[in-house]
Each structure stands twice: as structure tokens, then as C-alpha cells.
Design a protein around this motif. Structure first.
Motif, PDB file in Angstrom:
ATOM      1  N   SER A  45       0.808  -1.226   0.000  1.00 32.34           N
ATOM      2  CA  SER A  45       0.000   0.000   0.000  1.00 32.34           C
ATOM      3  C   SER A  45       0.841   1.277   0.000  1.00 32.34           C
ATOM      4  N   TRP A  46       2.159   1.165   0.061  1.00 36.92           N
ATOM      5  CA  TRP A  46       2.992   2.372   0.154  1.00 36.92           C
ATOM      6  C   TRP A  46       2.735   3.381  -0.954  1.00 36.92           C
ATOM      7  N   PRO A  47       2.667   2.973  -2.235  1.00 38.51           N
ATOM      8  CA  PRO A  47       2.411   3.990  -3.273  1.00 38.51           C
ATOM      9  C   PRO A  47       1.095   4.737  -3.045  1.00 38.51           C
ATOM     10  N   ALA A  48       0.068   4.029  -2.625  1.00 36.06           N
ATOM     11  CA  ALA A  48      -1.222   4.673  -2.350  1.00 36.06           C
ATOM     12  C   ALA A  48      -1.104   5.619  -1.164  1.00 36.06           C
ATOM     13  N   PHE A  94       0.812   8.761  -2.242  1.00 37.10           N
ATOM     14  CA  PHE A  94      -0.052   9.616  -3.059  1.00 37.10           C
ATOM     15  C   PHE A  94      -1.048  10.354  -2.167  1.00 37.10           C
ATOM     16  N   ALA A  95      -1.639   9.628  -1.220  1.00 33.22           N
ATOM     17  CA  ALA A  95      -2.604  10.233  -0.308  1.00 33.22           C
ATOM     18  C   ALA A  95      -1.943  11.321   0.545  1.00 33.22           C
ATOM     19  N   GLN A  96      -0.737  11.063   1.020  1.00 29.42           N
ATOM     20  CA  GLN A  96      -0.037  12.054   1.842  1.00 29.42           C
ATOM     21  C   GLN A  96       0.218  13.335   1.055  1.00 29.42           C
ATOM     22  N   ALA A  97       0.587  13.199  -0.217  1.00 26.86           N
ATOM     23  CA  ALA A  97       0.807  14.382  -1.054  1.00 26.86           C
ATOM     24  C   ALA A  97      -0.489  15.172  -1.226  1.00 26.86           C
ATOM     25  N   SER A 108     -11.556  -5.812  -6.751  1.00 27.33           N
ATOM     26  CA  SER A 108     -10.576  -5.577  -7.810  1.00 27.33           C
ATOM     27  C   SER A 108      -9.135  -5.748  -7.337  1.00 27.33           C
ATOM     28  N   ASP A 109      -8.924  -6.045  -6.057  1.00 28.32           N
ATOM     29  CA  ASP A 109      -7.604  -6.221  -5.462  1.00 28.32           C
ATOM     30  C   ASP A 109      -6.732  -4.979  -5.698  1.00 28.32           C
ATOM     31  N   THR A 110      -7.308  -3.810  -5.377  1.00 32.06           N
ATOM     32  CA  THR A 110      -6.587  -2.552  -5.519  1.00 32.06           C
ATOM     33  C   THR A 110      -6.773  -1.686  -4.289  1.00 32.06           C
ATOM     34  N   PHE A 111      -5.780  -0.827  -4.065  1.00 27.70           N
ATOM     35  CA  PHE A 111      -5.909   0.218  -3.060  1.00 27.70           C
ATOM     36  C   PHE A 111      -6.441   1.448  -3.772  1.00 27.70           C
ATOM     37  N   LEU A 112      -7.446   2.071  -3.199  1.00 30.08           N
ATOM     38  CA  LEU A 112      -8.045   3.260  -3.777  1.00 30.08           C
ATOM     39  C   LEU A 112      -7.760   4.454  -2.879  1.00 30.08           C
ATOM     40  N   VAL A 113      -7.390   5.557  -3.484  1.00 26.69           N
ATOM     41  CA  VAL A 113      -7.276   6.816  -2.752  1.00 26.69           C
ATOM     42  C   VAL A 113      -8.554   7.577  -3.069  1.00 26.69           C
ATOM     43  N   VAL A 114      -9.362   7.814  -2.027  1.00 26.75           N
ATOM     44  CA  VAL A 114     -10.671   8.430  -2.223  1.00 26.75           C
ATOM     45  C   VAL A 114     -10.754   9.760  -1.481  1.00 26.75           C
ATOM     46  N   VAL A 115     -11.569  10.651  -2.033  1.00 31.49           N
ATOM     47  CA  VAL A 115     -11.805  11.965  -1.442  1.00 31.49           C
ATOM     48  C   VAL A 115     -13.314  12.160  -1.384  1.00 31.49           C
ATOM     49  N   GLY A 137      -4.106  19.947   1.070  1.00 27.99           N
ATOM     50  CA  GLY A 137      -5.310  20.366   1.772  1.00 27.99           C
ATOM     51  C   GLY A 137      -6.534  19.499   1.528  1.00 27.99           C
ATOM     52  N   GLN A 138      -6.403  18.437   0.755  1.00 25.22           N
ATOM     53  CA  GLN A 138      -7.541  17.562   0.512  1.00 25.22           C
ATOM     54  C   GLN A 138      -7.697  16.568   1.657  1.00 25.22           C
ATOM     55  N   THR A 139      -8.933  16.185   1.920  1.00 27.45           N
ATOM     56  CA  THR A 139      -9.209  15.143   2.905  1.00 27.45           C
ATOM     57  C   THR A 139      -9.377  13.835   2.143  1.00 27.45           C
ATOM     58  N   VAL A 140      -8.377  12.992   2.227  1.00 26.61           N
ATOM     59  CA  VAL A 140      -8.392  11.731   1.482  1.00 26.61           C
ATOM     60  C   VAL A 140      -8.111  10.568   2.422  1.00 26.61           C
TER      61      VAL A 140
END
Length: 57
Positions: free
Chosen positions: A18-21, A24-27, A43-50, A32-35
Motif C-alpha cells: 500500500s505504500w504507493p497509495a 499519493f494520499a499524503q501528497a 478488484s484487489d486494488t488500493f483506492l485513494v478516495v476523497v 489540503g484535501q481530505t483523502v
């Protein structure tokens, strides 16, 4: 997903997990986004959601 929008998808089977996700979320948080990072088991994926969250904080 209760009004949430997927910003990016990352494969769960990648060598870094999950590190890449999380990176990306930390950036996005620095912008200023809440993610959050969630796992989509279908789908066996990590999603970054807002957007709206159905969790109590």
C-alpha cells in the motif's frame, strides 16, 4: 461509496504493497484535501478516495 470519488488506484499485488497509495494520499493531504486509502477487495486494488466519509471521527 456515499459521494466519495476515487482519485487514483494502485494494485495491491505490487512489491511495495500500500505504500504507493499512502504516499499519493499524503501528497494530496499536504495540498489540503481530505483523502483516505481504502482496499477494494473485488478488484484487489488500493483506492485513494476523497469526499464524504461514513465513518465517525
Amino acid at each position: 461509496m456515499n459521494g466519495r470519488m476515487v482519485l487514483e488506484r494502485f494494485p495491491a499485488g505490487g512489491p511495495r504493497g500500500s505504500w504507493p497509495a499512502e504516499e499519493f494520499a499524503q501528497a494530496r493531504r499536504r495540498e489540503g484535501q481530505t483523502v483516505e486509502v481504502v482496499m477494494d477487495l473485488t478488484s484487489d486494488t488500493f483506492l485513494v478516495v476523497v469526499g464524504g466519509s461514513d465513518r465517525a471521527e
